[in-house]
Design a protein around this motif. Sequence first.
Motif, PDB file in Angstrom:
ATOM      1  N   LEU A 139       5.517   8.309 -19.207  1.00  0.00           N
ATOM      2  CA  LEU A 139       6.388   7.609 -18.265  1.00  0.00           C
ATOM      3  C   LEU A 139       6.176   7.798 -16.897  1.00  0.00           C
ATOM      4  N   PHE A 140       5.810   9.005 -16.385  1.00  0.00           N
ATOM      5  CA  PHE A 140       5.496   9.361 -15.118  1.00  0.00           C
ATOM      6  C   PHE A 140       4.203   8.756 -14.780  1.00  0.00           C
ATOM      7  N   LEU A 141       3.170   8.807 -15.757  1.00  0.00           N
ATOM      8  CA  LEU A 141       1.781   8.178 -15.095  1.00  0.00           C
ATOM      9  C   LEU A 141       1.944   6.919 -15.051  1.00  0.00           C
ATOM     10  N   VAL A 142       2.779   6.126 -15.963  1.00  0.00           N
ATOM     11  CA  VAL A 142       3.049   4.543 -15.877  1.00  0.00           C
ATOM     12  C   VAL A 142       3.542   4.441 -14.531  1.00  0.00           C
ATOM     13  N   LEU A 143       4.444   5.062 -14.116  1.00  0.00           N
ATOM     14  CA  LEU A 143       5.257   4.845 -12.894  1.00  0.00           C
ATOM     15  C   LEU A 143       4.206   5.101 -11.738  1.00  0.00           C
ATOM     16  N   THR A 144       3.469   5.973 -11.931  1.00  0.00           N
ATOM     17  CA  THR A 144       2.284   6.319 -10.773  1.00  0.00           C
ATOM     18  C   THR A 144       1.389   5.059 -10.700  1.00  0.00           C
ATOM     19  N   LEU A 145       1.235   4.657 -11.734  1.00  0.00           N
ATOM     20  CA  LEU A 145       0.251   3.569 -11.811  1.00  0.00           C
ATOM     21  C   LEU A 145       0.788   2.330 -11.234  1.00  0.00           C
ATOM     22  N   TYR A 146       2.043   2.012 -11.285  1.00  0.00           N
ATOM     23  CA  TYR A 146       2.589   0.908 -10.675  1.00  0.00           C
ATOM     24  C   TYR A 146       2.811   1.160  -9.340  1.00  0.00           C
ATOM     25  N   ALA A 147       3.116   2.420  -8.899  1.00  0.00           N
ATOM     26  CA  ALA A 147       3.108   2.794  -7.227  1.00  0.00           C
ATOM     27  C   ALA A 147       1.709   2.370  -6.495  1.00  0.00           C
ATOM     28  N   LEU A 148       0.716   2.970  -7.472  1.00  0.00           N
ATOM     29  CA  LEU A 148      -0.612   2.598  -7.055  1.00  0.00           C
ATOM     30  C   LEU A 148      -1.153   1.211  -6.768  1.00  0.00           C
ATOM     31  N   TYR A 149      -0.576   0.574  -7.717  1.00  0.00           N
ATOM     32  CA  TYR A 149      -0.876  -1.071  -7.640  1.00  0.00           C
ATOM     33  C   TYR A 149       0.077  -1.773  -6.396  1.00  0.00           C
ATOM     34  N   VAL A 150       1.166  -1.214  -6.219  1.00  0.00           N
ATOM     35  CA  VAL A 150       2.161  -1.501  -4.747  1.00  0.00           C
ATOM     36  C   VAL A 150       1.151  -1.269  -3.631  1.00  0.00           C
ATOM     37  N   LEU A 151       0.611   0.152  -3.713  1.00  0.00           N
ATOM     38  CA  LEU A 151      -0.074   0.286  -2.440  1.00  0.00           C
ATOM     39  C   LEU A 151      -1.363  -0.161  -2.458  1.00  0.00           C
ATOM     40  N   GLN A 152      -2.164  -0.675  -3.583  1.00  0.00           N
ATOM     41  CA  GLN A 152      -3.273  -1.461  -3.380  1.00  0.00           C
ATOM     42  C   GLN A 152      -3.077  -2.848  -2.759  1.00  0.00           C
ATOM     43  N   MET A 153      -2.095  -3.334  -3.391  1.00  0.00           N
ATOM     44  CA  MET A 153      -1.481  -4.885  -2.894  1.00  0.00           C
ATOM     45  C   MET A 153      -1.277  -4.828  -1.327  1.00  0.00           C
ATOM     46  N   GLN A 154      -0.608  -3.725  -0.882  1.00  0.00           N
ATOM     47  CA  GLN A 154      -0.494  -3.652   0.561  1.00  0.00           C
ATOM     48  C   GLN A 154      -1.684  -3.598   1.379  1.00  0.00           C
ATOM     49  N   ALA A 155      -2.760  -2.824   0.830  1.00  0.00           N
ATOM     50  CA  ALA A 155      -4.031  -2.457   1.659  1.00  0.00           C
ATOM     51  C   ALA A 155      -4.880  -3.841   1.265  1.00  0.00           C
ATOM     52  N   GLY A 156      -4.678  -4.633   0.389  1.00  0.00           N
ATOM     53  CA  GLY A 156      -5.400  -5.774   0.164  1.00  0.00           C
ATOM     54  C   GLY A 156      -4.915  -6.707   1.079  1.00  0.00           C
ATOM     55  N   ARG A 157      -3.640  -6.811   1.257  1.00  0.00           N
ATOM     56  CA  ARG A 157      -3.216  -7.660   2.224  1.00  0.00           C
ATOM     57  C   ARG A 157      -3.443  -7.429   3.664  1.00  0.00           C
ATOM     58  N   GLN A 158      -3.573  -6.049   4.076  1.00  0.00           N
ATOM     59  CA  GLN A 158      -4.217  -5.790   5.096  1.00  0.00           C
ATOM     60  C   GLN A 158      -5.637  -6.244   5.464  1.00  0.00           C
ATOM     61  N   LEU A 159      -6.399  -5.997   4.455  1.00  0.00           N
ATOM     62  CA  LEU A 159      -7.716  -6.632   4.483  1.00  0.00           C
ATOM     63  C   LEU A 159      -7.771  -8.008   4.619  1.00  0.00           C
ATOM     64  N   LEU A 160      -7.063  -8.893   4.027  1.00  0.00           N
ATOM     65  CA  LEU A 160      -7.130 -10.232   4.147  1.00  0.00           C
ATOM     66  C   LEU A 160      -6.730 -10.720   5.603  1.00  0.00           C
ATOM     67  N   ALA A 161      -5.774  -9.700   6.227  1.00  0.00           N
ATOM     68  CA  ALA A 161      -5.315 -10.195   7.530  1.00  0.00           C
ATOM     69  C   ALA A 161      -6.429  -9.794   8.518  1.00  0.00           C
ATOM     70  N   GLY A 162      -7.476  -9.188   8.163  1.00  0.00           N
ATOM     71  CA  GLY A 162      -8.664  -8.672   9.067  1.00  0.00           C
ATOM     72  C   GLY A 162      -8.745  -7.255   9.463  1.00  0.00           C
ATOM     73  N   ASP A 163      -7.687  -6.538   9.112  1.00  0.00           N
ATOM     74  CA  ASP A 163      -7.635  -5.038   9.371  1.00  0.00           C
ATOM     75  C   ASP A 163      -8.583  -4.288   8.579  1.00  0.00           C
ATOM     76  N   SER A 164      -9.978  -4.038   9.048  1.00  0.00           N
ATOM     77  CA  SER A 164     -10.948  -3.409   8.356  1.00  0.00           C
ATOM     78  C   SER A 164     -10.729  -1.902   8.213  1.00  0.00           C
ATOM     79  N   GLU A 165      -9.767  -1.222   8.797  1.00  0.00           N
ATOM     80  CA  GLU A 165      -9.234   0.159   8.723  1.00  0.00           C
ATOM     81  C   GLU A 165      -8.763   0.568   7.514  1.00  0.00           C
ATOM     82  N   ALA A 166      -8.085  -0.570   6.847  1.00  0.00           N
ATOM     83  CA  ALA A 166      -7.634  -0.410   5.551  1.00  0.00           C
ATOM     84  C   ALA A 166      -8.751  -0.398   4.287  1.00  0.00           C
ATOM     85  N   ARG A 167      -9.983  -0.513   4.708  1.00  0.00           N
ATOM     86  CA  ARG A 167     -10.999  -0.543   3.654  1.00  0.00           C
ATOM     87  C   ARG A 167     -10.984   1.015   2.855  1.00  0.00           C
ATOM     88  N   PRO A 168     -11.233   2.044   3.384  1.00  0.00           N
ATOM     89  CA  PRO A 168     -11.365   3.272   2.926  1.00  0.00           C
ATOM     90  C   PRO A 168     -10.042   3.577   1.851  1.00  0.00           C
TER      91      PRO A 168
END
Length: 92
Positions: free
Chosen positions: A36-65
């Motif tokens: 259960l903890f690993l599944v919740l961690t995976l979902y949290a990583l998905y949220v962070l990944q989507m936020q970083a992806g939105r930053q990349l789409l907005a042109g913020d190249s600092e989010a790439r690393p």
Amino acid sequence: MIFDLLFPIWLYLTHDWIKRLIDHGELLSFLIWAHLFLVLTLYALYVLQMQAGRQLLAGDSEARPGHAVQSRGIVIVRLFVFMTGALLIAPD
């Protein structure tokens, strides 16, 4: 990502969780809580990944690393989710 979000719903609808968790006393199992903890961690990583992806789409190249590190984290955590899930399979 869609598979990881819909698979728990399918499991909930097709399995008798009360019998397994309550009647068989597996609710306090370390493996279930670790999974259960690993599944919740995976979902949290998905949220962070989507936020970083939105930053990349907005042109913020600092989010790439951060986006790259999160993707590696998703792969690692997903492997552990699959491994702990496989250990929880109960043959009928």
